[in-house]
Design a protein around this motif. Structure first.
Motif: not given
Lengths: 254, 637, 221
Positions: B27-29, B53-58, B462-469
């Motif tokens: 999803n774009p958001a 990056a154009e697609l919105g990823y960091n 399939d892999h939600r961002p989990d903010g790995l430390d």
């Protein structure tokens, strides 16, 4: 086949531990230099000798060694990339020097290019100038067929003359004002000459020049030293084009 | 380990469309919640970082050079292939696909190569839209030239600086995203290791090349676009900094390394001059269109070339390959040069060169015409050798140029470590055993602009961002290993320089794992490399500290990895009991000394798995199925 | 007006101002020279006095306007030049040990601030000798006599000639550079502009320099 005699040279090289340290010139001698060596290979030989002696080798930027990556940044005997025109230091060969000659090797000198170590400088100011506007705003995908845009041969040749800039910074290094005009002009000239780059030409000129001024480069006083020393022989014309683009952009200034 | 290439179903020409139509999307958001790492800023890396990056990823983008614009893609000269058929000469996606798969000596995947051919047309559109000044005809349309033995004119070019112009295009797209805050740039950073968490690639450990600081970077996926390993041979046409470290560290963390022995040796380079030589310079192979290759008939003939009469010259390519003559493919031309040099008929001071003579062409076409066709190349030759090729025959010799082998990837360009991707020359995917001219640029940009933006979504969905430390245990462990290794390199304090070892390794590789290989030589090489590696860790001299800009230390780490890779390349060559493309085993040749492929036993991708420093790597085979083309023997007689 | 300030304050804007003011001052030189050449008329200064009185007349509104504009532009040219030089010098704190500048640029292009500085000193003296006395008061001797007296002094004439040589240096680079700054650069036209600029510099300065030499050699009546 060149059967040039081996040479002995004395070098005076700028040594500086890091950005914050004071630097100084140190004297070195290199013996048995073959005239077929490139200038950088001569420095390689010096460094090998230094390491064996337990002295720190001289740090200098280099990568492709075929004159296209733009890493070389040596000020050799008072001229960027040394005594030959139209070549980078990696394409400069020792046959341009003679036995017994002394050679002064300095890093690019400009406040906008601070020395990082020895002969290595930080040229990220150039990257920031490109970031400010040296592009065409198109995303990947969705471009029209390449032949749907007609571009005259003259225009594309002109654009290519400008866009072959390798971003080495010799123009800044040689300019008595440390002006980056040839570098900035080359990108502005390249993109403004092509239909693809035209829609945002005014914004580009304003933003790139604003960034150029912010980085602390001096202004161009038309000494034309940059064009004379540019290893890609980019013409003064790009600087004039840059000014024209800037003047045309005046109506978009706020 | 089962190697699943994940080739989509359907007819060859529908596979990519089918894939795109069925791939999972993010999803774009949600895209802005993902962090991606891209290592390398050449054609593949810069185009990937910009497109993602154009697609919105960091995106975090890393390169060891001082600016992304200096990556070695910049040095590519000739051009970029695309099946546009603008010249109305019968080109098509199918034909480009077929030429590429045949040129690769039937050791590449059909589906990948077909996708590459399909995407080739989009690349040209994209680059033109960015303002890349490709050569034009007077009418304003794009010009093409023929290249690399293709029978159609499908190569787009910008003088002899096509790579530079394409890279500057990708670089400008990248810098635009930096300006928009979507890409964070890390120049003068070198990736020293990969961090795998729960079986997924989750980050990298880098060294800041200015301060020496070793840092951790976490991400949801890691993309390597770090180029080839030609510098394994010390002398090559690669840039001095080009290295295998990122790929090799990933290999040691579990990514399989495929077809390491597929290395390309380019026939027309300026020969070596002396021990101090640091780098070889390529001369475009277009020179063979008009130049004639020869050596003296007699061994040890030291006369000047002009003093050798016509009947005492051996135009060996014309003699052996009457129908293709001087225009035989790269691998054949290179091997034959080595053969005559080995016979003692090489020319020049070192004897490691053959002549490329333009005297006949100048007589036939006149100096002006030759100047127009090859002026810049002649100037470059003159600059380097101080000899005027208009008067004296050029001397050329083959040099290592490109490596077809690399990290094994599936159709989605994912390695065997989930979340770790490999793009461009650092993967093995599209060129089989031999790359055609003007195809490297095509592959790098296809991977970056048009493949990874689709395929990565399929994984990330399939892999939600989990903010790995970055304080996770795995980062800590790998960082410690990196620091230990750096410390070890600095503490040896032996008597030989890094370059000395590197040169030594190069000599071994060139001698035994170069243009022509045989079982005995390869076994010897494996032994020599292993001894050299031991010596390296006992006797290398690296001065200075970690906490500073230390070019010797940078080199030492890279050479240490080459010393390991060299052995794998030799092992791969030893395993492959056939000759194909750039891999020539002297035992396996036809009666006419041509490469003898063994499709029955070796029609597979050899993917090697690291099993530990003291263990032999394990071979896994991905069998290649040719459903749409039939492999045939190449002949150029 | 913010945009205008930004424009003339940018590195390029400053140069454009330099070029425009410089070209205006060059045109002034032609007019000034034309008047001064009346000194050589050999009529004991009759025509010159007529001209001088006409120019100094307070009621001559057009001349007064041009005069004010001229001073403003001159001062702007000087201040702007100093500012540019100071910014440019600050762009390189650490100088090179060895510079082979003659390999890539002309002597004239590198010493604009120096030549400009000497011309400024000359101007101060020059204005004090002739312009201020005759513009704002009524000295007892005629202007022609004042000129004659001044130029018969070898020191004064020598300095005048020296300043003219430097003015020629300044113009030699300045005129062609101004055209470049304003956007005129072309393979065919630029060499012509450069030659014309040099010719302009030599002719104007030579003609100015003839005047003190004329009086020094006692040819003034």
């Amino acid at each position: 086949m060149s059967n040039g005699k081996k040479m002995n040279l004395s070098l005076k090289i700028w040594r500086q531990a890091d950005k914050n340290s004071a630097g100084e010139f140190k004297d070195y001698t290199v013996n048995n230099v073959s005239p077929d060596m490139s200038f950088l290979e001569m420095l390689d030989v010096l460094n090998e000798e230094l390491i064996i002696k337990g002295e720190e080798p001289v740090a200098f930027d280099h990568d492709c060694r075929e004159g296209i990556c733009g890493s070389c940044s040596l000020y050799i005997n008072g001229r960027p990339h040394g005594p030959k025109r139209g070549v980078t230091a990696c394409q400069l060969h020792m046959r341009s020097f003679h036995d017994g000659q002394s050679i002064v090797i300095e890093p690019w000198r400009a406040n906008a290019f601070p020395v990082v170590k020895d002969l290595i400088v930080d040229r990220s100011a150039f990257d920031r100038i490109i970031t400010a506007g040296g592009f065409v705003s198109v995303n990947s995908g969705g471009a029209a067929d390449a032949n749907s845009i007609l571009i005259s041969k003259d225009d594309v040749e002109y654009a290519l003359d400008a866009s072959q800039c390798i971003g080495c910074g010799a123009c800044v290094a040689v300019c008595k004002n440390s002006s980056a005009s040839l570098f900035v002009g080359a990108k502005i000239a390249h993109l403004s000459r092509l239909p693809q780059g035209s829609p945002e030409r005014h914004k580009r000129a304003i933003n790139m020049i604003k960034q150029m001024d912010k980085e602390g480069f001096g202004s161009c006083t038309n000494t034309e030293a940059c064009a004379a020393e540019c290893p890609k022989e980019i013409s003064m014309d790009v600087i004039v084009t840059m000014r024209k683009e800037y003047m045309k952009a005046i109506k978009e200034m706020e | 380990m089962e190697l699943n290439a994940k080739i989509p179903q359907g007819d060859l020409k529908d596979k990519w469309s089918y894939y795109k139509g069925n791939v999972k999307l993010v999803n774009p958001a949600n895209k802005r919640k993902y962090n991606l790492i891209v290592v390398g800023t050449g054609l593949a890396g810069a185009s990937a970082a910009a497109s993602l990056a154009e697609l919105g990823y960091n995106v975090k983008s890393f390169c060891f050079q001082d600016s992304p614009r200096r990556a070695h893609s910049i040095a590519a000269q000739g051009g970029i292939n695309a099946a546009k058929n603008y010249q109305n000469d019968g080109d098509s996606v199918w034909r480009l696909f077929y030429d590429t798969i045949k040129g690769g000596d039937y050791r590449a995947r059909e589906a990948n190569v077909h996708r590459l051919a399909e995407l080739s047309v989009n690349i040209i559109d994209q680059c033109v839209a960015q303002g890349v000044p490709f050569a034009r005809e007077y009418g304003g349309l794009l010009d093409n030239r023929s290249f690399g033995g293709a029978q159609v004119s499908r190569t787009f070019y910008a003088r002899g600086q096509t790579g530079q112009q394409l890279l500057l295009g990708a670089y400008s797209a990248l810098m635009r995203q930096v300006g928009l805050g979507k890409v964070k740039l890390f120049p003068r950073y070198e990736m020293l290791d990969l961090v795998v968490v729960d079986g997924r690639a989750r980050g990298i450990i880098t060294r800041n090349l200015i301060t020496g600081a070793v840092e951790r970077h976490a991400a949801d996926a890691v993309i390597l676009a770090t180029g080839g390993y030609g510098n394994l041979f010390y002398l090559s046409t690669n840039a001095k900094g080009s290295n295998v470290t990122a790929s090799w560290r990933s290999y040691k963390r579990g990514a399989l390394f495929a077809n390491p022995c597929f290395t390309q040796i380019h026939p027309t380079c300026i020969p070596v001059k002396g021990d101090y030589q640091s780098k070889l310079t390529l001369m475009s192979e277009s020179l063979r269109n008009d130049g004639r290759v020869w050596v003296p008939k007699r061994k040890g003939d030291t006369r000047k070339p002009m003093d050798i009469p016509e009947n005492e010259r051996d135009y060996y390519l014309e003699r052996k390959y009457p129908s293709f003559g001087n225009l035989v493919p790269r691998d054949v031309a290179s091997r034959n040069a080595k053969e005559v040099v080995d016979e003692g008929r090489g020319v020049g001071e070192s004897g490691f060169a053959v002549y490329l003579d333009f005297a006949d062409a100048i007589k036939r076409l006149g100096v002006d015409e030759i100047k127009m066709r090859y002026g810049n190349l002649f100037d470059m030759y003159y600059q380097i050798t101080d000899e005027d090729p208009y008067k004296v025959p050029m001397r050329i010799y083959p040099a290592v140029h490109y490596t077809m082998g690399g990290l094994w990837v599936d159709y989605e360009l994912m390695t065997t470590i989930p979340g770790l991707y490999a793009l461009g020359e650092c993967n093995f995917s599209d060129h089989g055993a031999n790359r055609l001219g003007a195809s490297a640029l095509m592959q790098g940009l296809a991977d970056g602009y048009f493949v990874i933006p689709y395929t990565i979504g399929n994984y990330l969905a399939d892999h939600r961002p989990d903010g790995l430390d970055i304080n996770a245990q795995e980062f800590e462990t790998v960082e410690k290993e990196v620091n230990d290794r750096v410390g070890k390199l600095l503490s040896v304090n032996g008597s030989r320089t890094v370059d000395d070892f590197h040169r030594n390794l190069g000599q071994i590789m060139w001698e035994y794992v170069g243009m022509s290989r045989n079982e005995g030589g390869l076994k010897k090489a494996i032994k020599l490399i292993s001894e050299l590696r031991d010596e390296f860790w006992k006797d290398v001299k690296v001065l200075g500290r970690n906490e500073e800009l230390n070019q010797s230390l940078e080199k030492a780490g890279r050479v240490a990895d080459f010393l390991e890779l060299g052995e794998l390349v030799a092992r791969g060559a030893l395993n492959r009991n056939e000759s194909c493309g750039g891999h020539f085993r002297a035992e396996y040749q036809t009666q006419e000394n041509e490469a003898l492929r063994d499709d029955e036993n070796y029609c597979y991708v050899a993917a090697w798995q690291f099993k530990g420093d003291d263990q032999l790597p394990e071979l896994h085979k991905e069998n290649l199925k040719f459903e749409f083309v039939t492999p045939s023997q190449r002949s150029y007689k | 007006m913010g945009w205008f300030i930004k424009f003339i304050d940018s590195s390029i804007g400053k140069k454009i101002v330099m070029a425009l003011t410089g070209l205006f001052l060059s045109i002034f030189l032609i007019a000034h020279l034309a008047g001064n050449l009346l000194l050589l008329a050999g009529d004991g200064g009759v025509k010159f006095e007529e001209y001088a009185n006409f120019m100094a007349e307070s009621g001559n509104i057009p001349v007064r306007i041009v005069e004010i504009a001229l001073f403003i532009l001159l001062i702007y040219h000087i201040i702007n030049g100093i500012r540019i030089t100071s910014i440019n010098r600050k762009a390189r704190n650490i100088k090179y040990k060895k510079v082979d500048a003659s390999a890539n640029s002309t002597f004239f292009s590198r010493f604009m601030i120096q030549s400009g500085g000497i011309i400024f000193i000359f101007l101060v003296i020059h204005l004090r000798s002739f312009f201020f006395p005759y513009r704002f008061s009524h000295p007892e001797i005629t202007m022609y006599e004042a000129v004659k007296t001044a130029f018969e002094n070898p020191l004064y004439s020598g300095f005048y000639v020296f300043a003219m040589v430097l003015l020629a240096f300044h113009l030699n680079h300045g005129v062609q550079s101004a055209f470049q700054t304003l956007g005129l650069y072309d393979k065919k036209i630029t060499p012509i502009i450069k030659k014309t600029g040099t010719a302009f510099a030599i002719i104007i300065c030579l003609a100015f320099a003839i005047i003190p030499l004329y009086f020094l050699m006692g040819m003034g009546e």
